[in-house]
Design a protein around this motif. Structure first.
Motif, mmCIF file in Angstrom:
data_model
loop_
_atom_site.group_PDB
_atom_site.id
_atom_site.type_symbol
_atom_site.label_atom_id
_atom_site.label_comp_id
_atom_site.label_asym_id
_atom_site.label_seq_id
_atom_site.Cartn_x
_atom_site.Cartn_y
_atom_site.Cartn_z
ATOM 1 N N LEU A 150 2.784 6.353 7.437
ATOM 2 C CA LEU A 150 2.542 5.939 6.027
ATOM 3 C C LEU A 150 1.575 4.788 6.080
ATOM 4 C CD1 LEU A 150 5.972 6.283 4.679
ATOM 5 C CD2 LEU A 150 4.258 7.666 4.033
ATOM 6 N N ALA A 151 1.819 3.770 7.160
ATOM 7 C CA ALA A 151 1.030 2.618 7.089
ATOM 8 C C ALA A 151 -0.276 2.748 7.264
ATOM 9 C CB ALA A 151 1.587 1.460 8.125
ATOM 10 N N GLY A 152 -0.686 3.797 7.833
ATOM 11 C CA GLY A 152 -1.908 4.444 8.082
ATOM 12 C C GLY A 152 -2.872 4.576 6.941
ATOM 13 N N VAL A 153 -2.463 4.449 5.913
ATOM 14 C CA VAL A 153 -3.317 4.636 4.468
ATOM 15 C C VAL A 153 -4.059 3.374 4.613
ATOM 16 C CG1 VAL A 153 -1.562 3.176 3.038
ATOM 17 C CG2 VAL A 153 -3.070 4.989 2.126
ATOM 18 N N SER A 157 3.632 -2.965 -12.743
ATOM 19 C CA SER A 157 4.807 -2.667 -12.233
ATOM 20 C C SER A 157 5.121 -3.000 -10.693
ATOM 21 C CB SER A 157 5.103 -1.023 -12.261
ATOM 22 O OG SER A 157 4.087 -0.285 -11.867
ATOM 23 N N LEU A 158 3.891 -3.251 -9.986
ATOM 24 C CA LEU A 158 4.046 -3.537 -8.647
ATOM 25 C C LEU A 158 3.013 -4.706 -8.314
ATOM 26 C CD1 LEU A 158 5.211 -2.911 -5.687
ATOM 27 C CD2 LEU A 158 3.284 -1.215 -5.340
ATOM 28 N N GLY A 159 3.674 -5.582 -7.472
ATOM 29 C CA GLY A 159 2.703 -6.600 -7.117
ATOM 30 C C GLY A 159 3.232 -7.596 -5.917
ATOM 31 N N GLY A 160 2.618 -8.436 -5.239
ATOM 32 C CA GLY A 160 3.120 -9.100 -4.067
ATOM 33 C C GLY A 160 1.937 -9.883 -3.419
ATOM 34 N N GLU A 161 2.739 -10.374 -2.179
ATOM 35 C CA GLU A 161 1.855 -11.084 -1.287
ATOM 36 C C GLU A 161 1.716 -10.567 0.256
ATOM 37 O OE1 GLU A 161 1.568 -15.482 -2.348
ATOM 38 O OE2 GLU A 161 3.784 -14.960 -2.147
ATOM 39 N N GLN A 162 0.902 -10.956 0.953
ATOM 40 C CA GLN A 162 1.075 -10.382 2.419
ATOM 41 C C GLN A 162 2.097 -10.734 3.313
ATOM 42 O OE1 GLN A 162 -2.076 -12.263 5.257
ATOM 43 N NE2 GLN A 162 -3.207 -10.119 4.995
ATOM 44 N N ALA A 177 0.799 -1.123 -0.032
ATOM 45 C CA ALA A 177 0.023 -0.200 0.010
ATOM 46 C C ALA A 177 0.892 1.301 -0.070
ATOM 47 C CB ALA A 177 -0.773 0.081 1.221
ATOM 48 N N ILE A 178 1.928 1.332 0.991
ATOM 49 C CA ILE A 178 2.820 2.258 0.963
ATOM 50 C C ILE A 178 3.460 2.587 -0.303
ATOM 51 C CG2 ILE A 178 4.954 3.527 2.006
ATOM 52 C CD1 ILE A 178 4.202 1.849 4.497
ATOM 53 N N LEU A 179 3.910 1.568 -0.856
ATOM 54 C CA LEU A 179 4.601 1.870 -2.349
ATOM 55 C C LEU A 179 3.830 2.237 -3.417
ATOM 56 C CD1 LEU A 179 7.330 -1.282 -2.141
ATOM 57 C CD2 LEU A 179 7.571 1.135 -1.363
ATOM 58 N N ALA A 180 2.630 1.484 -3.483
ATOM 59 C CA ALA A 180 1.635 1.786 -4.500
ATOM 60 C C ALA A 180 1.353 3.508 -4.534
ATOM 61 C CB ALA A 180 0.470 1.012 -4.328
ATOM 62 N N VAL A 181 0.985 3.845 -3.114
ATOM 63 C CA VAL A 181 0.658 5.319 -3.071
ATOM 64 C C VAL A 181 1.818 6.169 -3.499
ATOM 65 C CG1 VAL A 181 0.315 7.269 -1.632
ATOM 66 C CG2 VAL A 181 -0.914 5.113 -1.319
ATOM 67 N N ALA A 182 3.006 5.783 -3.343
ATOM 68 C CA ALA A 182 4.361 6.464 -3.741
ATOM 69 C C ALA A 182 4.435 6.470 -5.120
ATOM 70 C CB ALA A 182 5.503 5.949 -2.940
ATOM 71 N N MET A 183 4.353 5.230 -5.901
ATOM 72 C CA MET A 183 4.526 5.090 -7.183
ATOM 73 C C MET A 183 3.383 5.675 -7.826
ATOM 74 S SD MET A 183 5.729 1.119 -7.126
ATOM 75 C CE MET A 183 5.849 1.160 -9.027
ATOM 76 N N HIS A 184 2.200 5.917 -7.399
ATOM 77 C CA HIS A 184 1.086 6.565 -7.972
ATOM 78 C C HIS A 184 1.516 7.956 -7.881
ATOM 79 C CE1 HIS A 184 -3.062 7.285 -9.055
ATOM 80 N NE2 HIS A 184 -3.400 7.869 -7.941
ATOM 81 N N GLU A 185 1.895 8.568 -6.986
ATOM 82 C CA GLU A 185 2.065 9.805 -7.037
ATOM 83 C C GLU A 185 3.214 10.369 -8.062
ATOM 84 O OE1 GLU A 185 3.105 10.835 -3.063
ATOM 85 O OE2 GLU A 185 1.110 10.627 -2.160
ATOM 86 N N ARG A 186 4.201 9.395 -8.360
ATOM 87 C CA ARG A 186 5.256 9.772 -9.305
ATOM 88 C C ARG A 186 4.907 9.408 -10.574
ATOM 89 N NH1 ARG A 186 8.572 7.155 -4.989
ATOM 90 N NH2 ARG A 186 8.686 5.176 -6.385
ATOM 91 N N GLY A 187 3.577 8.798 -10.846
ATOM 92 C CA GLY A 187 3.248 8.185 -12.250
ATOM 93 C C GLY A 187 4.124 7.135 -12.577
ATOM 94 N N ALA A 213 12.800 -3.439 1.097
ATOM 95 C CA ALA A 213 13.384 -2.623 2.272
ATOM 96 C C ALA A 213 13.727 -1.246 1.703
ATOM 97 C CB ALA A 213 14.167 -3.351 2.964
ATOM 98 N N LEU A 214 14.700 -0.852 0.718
ATOM 99 C CA LEU A 214 15.390 0.191 0.515
ATOM 100 C C LEU A 214 14.202 1.196 -0.118
ATOM 101 C CD1 LEU A 214 18.412 -1.067 -1.599
ATOM 102 C CD2 LEU A 214 18.519 0.240 0.364
ATOM 103 N N ALA A 215 12.958 0.461 -1.015
ATOM 104 C CA ALA A 215 12.199 1.464 -1.301
ATOM 105 C C ALA A 215 11.385 1.851 -0.473
ATOM 106 C CB ALA A 215 11.374 0.613 -2.507
ATOM 107 N N LEU A 216 11.186 1.071 0.551
ATOM 108 C CA LEU A 216 10.323 1.420 1.729
ATOM 109 C C LEU A 216 10.867 2.392 2.600
ATOM 110 C CD1 LEU A 216 7.404 0.818 3.305
ATOM 111 C CD2 LEU A 216 8.833 -0.798 4.722
ATOM 112 N N ALA A 217 12.248 2.302 2.914
ATOM 113 C CA ALA A 217 13.020 3.523 3.545
ATOM 114 C C ALA A 217 13.092 4.596 2.989
ATOM 115 C CB ALA A 217 14.337 2.748 3.968
#
Length: 448
Positions: free
Chosen positions: A363-366, A322-327, A264-274, A346-350
């Motif tokens: 950020l996780a509160g999304v 471009s983004l996918g994964g598992e719980q 969720a965090i990475l999806a929102v970040a990538m969404h914002e950056r197009g 981990a690097l992308a999250l940090a």
């Protein structure tokens, strides 16, 4: 006859199920299926081989390399590196194939073999089946200068770290992070990548001795990371599994951040950056309903697949997502890798924490995780679950009562007479109650 390959390679008890003989025979079969001697315009094929630190990997990787070389394939021995590193190096070195010796998050006595095709891609089911059919077959053995050569490949680690830092170029100066490497394959390269990015790094689970991989450490034992983050006043923590193809995280308060929240965090970040292709995230049917609800609010579509990162990857490659994964923490950033990569995740999250100036817990509160209850109903005829009227009537009843506040999922085990009953609801009590009721009906109706 049971299928040799599972959802992620061949895995079992080392030196009993996964023997040196099997490792050698499989690598010969892979070499013949994927190219082998002279199959590329007379050019000798190359294989990249790596392993995690477990003791059995020492003799099993030797057997794999011997099999490749005996079939006329040159081998680059990358040593101890994460699974995604081997996948990357197959692509980087334009190799025709690769092999990784690892049992992922399993205990040390187990081991496994994963193979990669050109480009660092996992093998399709039909290719795995053809490899299995080749086992024990007659073949013409090369001799003299036609046999493959085995060479150490120490530069592989540097190539992989450079790839990570190029893929996530943002600096991490000012960030203090605890890394739990599970005494596994990322014990060296994971912390080093973070240090080069500018982070202050504390490491636990970073002293592999061949016997301690995943032993009370890593993504399946987050309690040690949670304690370390709190005691050391870190901004966050990340935990890998034995071969570092998955990552879970912990915020500054020691609260777990699971794979759904990371996505969720990475999806929102990538969404914002197009950078989120078609504004779509790929997840499995086991991802929490809270993820889907959160992504809807953010204008992001969630496509769901069967459980297994290979099915996520298949959907991503087919549609270019471009983004996918598992719980569980397998997260695939397809623009930068062909498989789940815990260190890259981990690097992308940090980097998102640092660039946004926002603590990880905010950020996780999304997304809000809905309470989820999973019950394994054993000793039942799983083949009848879709067609049994009583079971389906109970599913319909629970689904109607839950409405938009939850969902029901019934899954058949791939290997056991088990039906998995999963219920999500707005409260833990409701989720447990509905799951118990549905499990009772499944047990009664489908009992063997």
């Amino acid at each position: 006859m049971a299928r040799l390959f599972g959802t992620d390679g061949v895995r079992g008890l080392a030196n009993k199920d996964i023997t040196a003989e099997l490792a050698l025979d499989l690598s010969v079969a892979v070499a013949h299926e994927m190219g082998g001697q002279g199959a590329f315009g007379g050019k000798r094929a190359t294989a990249v081989v790596g392993r995690d630190p477990r003791a059995s990997g020492e003799f099993l990787s030797s057997a794999v390399m011997a099999g490749f070389a005996s079939a006329g394939v040159d081998v680059l021995d990358a040593g101890v590196l994460p699974t995604p590193a081997i996948a990357y190096l197959v692509s980087r070195m334009s190799a025709e194939m690769g092999a990784m010796l690892s049992a992922s998050h399993n205990a040390m006595p187990d081991n496994g073999l994963k193979f990669f095709a050109r480009g660092g891609h996992k093998l399709a089911d039909e290719i795995e089946d053809r490899i299995s059919e080749r086992l024990g077959g007659e073949w013409e053995r090369p001799t003299g200068a036609a046999v493959g050569r085995i060479r150490p490949f120490p530069r592989g680690a540097e190539f992989y770290i450079d790839h990570l830092l190029t893929s996530v170029p943002g600096r991490l100066d000012g960030l203090r992070i605890v890394i739990d490497a599970a005494h596994g394959a990322a014990s060296a390269v994971g912390p080093e990548a973070f240090r080069r990015a500018g982070a202050t790094v504390d490491v636990i689970g970073g002293d592999p001795d061949g016997l301690n991989i995943n032993d009370g450490a890593g993504s399946t034992h987050l309690e040690h990371l949670q304690e370390a983050v709190r005691l050391r006043g870190a901004d966050m923590g990340v935990a890998f599994d034995g071969d570092a193809d998955r990552c879970l995280a912990v915020d500054a308060n020691g609260e777990e951040i699971d794979g759904d929240q990371i996505m969720a965090i990475l999806a929102v970040a990538m969404h914002e950056r197009g950078q989120l292709h078609d504004d779509t995230l790929v997840a499995t049917v086991m991802s929490n309903l809270g993820l889907i609800q959160a992504m809807e609010r953010e204008g992001i579509t969630v496509v769901q697949t069967a459980v297994g990162d290979r099915y996520v990857l298949e959907e991503m490659r087919a549609k270019g997502y471009s983004l996918g994964g598992e719980q569980s923490g397998h997260v695939i950033l397809l623009d930068h890798g062909t498989t789940g990569d815990g260190v890259l995740t981990a690097l992308a999250l940090a980097q998102r924490v640092v660039s946004s100036g926002t603590p990880l817990h905010e950020l996780a509160g999304v997304m809000k995780r809905l309470p989820q209850v999973l019950i394994n109903v054993k000793g039942v005829d799983k083949t009848r679950v879709e067609g049994d009227e009583g079971v389906q009537a109970e599913v319909a009843r629970v689904t109607e009562e839950l409405g938009a506040d939850g969902r029901v999922l019934l899954r058949k085990s791939g290997t056991e007479p088990v039906v998995r009953v999963m219920v999500e609801a707005d409260t833990q009590e409701r989720a447990q109650g509905f799951a118990d009721a549905l499990a009772a009906v499944v047990k009664e109706r489908l009992a063997l």
